[in-house]
Design a protein around this motif. Sequence first.
Motif, short mmCIF file in Angstrom:
data_model
loop_
_atom_site.label_atom_id
_atom_site.label_comp_id
_atom_site.label_asym_id
_atom_site.label_seq_id
_atom_site.Cartn_x
_atom_site.Cartn_y
_atom_site.Cartn_z
N VAL A 139 0.86 -1.19 0.00
CA VAL A 139 0.00 0.00 0.00
C VAL A 139 0.90 1.23 0.00
N LEU A 140 0.99 1.90 -1.15
CA LEU A 140 1.84 3.07 -1.30
C LEU A 140 1.03 4.34 -1.13
N THR A 141 1.68 5.41 -0.71
CA THR A 141 1.04 6.72 -0.61
C THR A 141 1.80 7.71 -1.48
N GLY A 142 1.20 8.89 -1.68
CA GLY A 142 1.90 9.97 -2.35
C GLY A 142 1.51 10.25 -3.79
N LEU A 143 0.57 9.48 -4.35
CA LEU A 143 0.17 9.73 -5.73
C LEU A 143 -0.47 11.12 -5.85
N PRO A 144 0.00 11.95 -6.77
CA PRO A 144 -0.59 13.29 -6.93
C PRO A 144 -1.92 13.19 -7.69
N PHE A 145 -2.95 12.80 -6.97
CA PHE A 145 -4.26 12.67 -7.59
C PHE A 145 -5.34 12.79 -6.54
#
Length: 308
Positions: free
Chosen positions: A274-280
């Motif tokens: 589970v990654l975070t940080g997507l600019p959306f």
Amino acid sequence: MKFHDHAHAAPVPKSLVLFAPAGVVAQPAVARKAARRLQAHGFEVALDDSALARHQRFAGDDDTRLEALHRVASSGCDIAMALRGGYGLTRLLDRIDYKRLARSIERGTRWVGHSDFTTLQLALLAHGVKGVTYAGPMGCFDFGAEAVDEVTEACFLEAMGGELEAVGFRTEAGFDGLDVKGRLWGGNLCMVNALLGTPHWPRVKGGVLFLEDVNEHPYRIERDLLQLHQAGVLDAQKAIVLGHFTDFKPSPLDRGYTLKTVVAHVRSLTRTPVLTGLPFGHVATKVTLPVGARVQLVVQGRDALIAW
């Protein structure tokens, strides 16, 4: 962010239709501002006939919005951009002519939007429509804003020109070396969840699921994520990528319970990264993503890249 840095000729102007499949456009001047800004990029912009219609909280009654959706699909336009989200596409899902929309995508129409537009994008996948749609900016929220974000604008223009092949972002430590491939899908978390158990739910296995939301307290976000987990959706993916979750009010009862708490708990339950940080999300700076495309997600250090 990663964009191509090579010089290229200006793209040939493309026809772009702004339409309203969901919530009412409260300020017509904002829609017209968006049209002018898009025209300045060389697009031949048209406002759909019922784009400014009003019925309760919707941009026209259900029949009006359904007709608009089908009219845009039959128009042969190069780009179909939703003016805004809100709520309304769920009402239309059982009546949409998916074959008509499929033909429009085959002919090259690029459907673009986010928020409530997620509903249509996932339904298209569920009904076996080939090709991609784009999770990206909308007329009012982005191009009708006081100022258009430069990254949002550049990313959208490159995606529409067929030049955007990857987006990069910084994520948290702990995922160095991750390298997975799968179908990109997702969007607004509430909209994703609302389709579970319906004929409009895309049964994507081994995918890269991206999620965002707005006006939802962290406990609501956790509840939605747990529903996806308990339905077997999270474990069935190669990766989950979280964008922005914005505009909620903390409660005095939280006592240290935050979005980070939510992410940590979900990570403890699923084997899927589970990654975070997507600019959306419902934020000014957003990338444009090809929903339904086969992508590769690679992480080096804290630098993540989604390529297609």
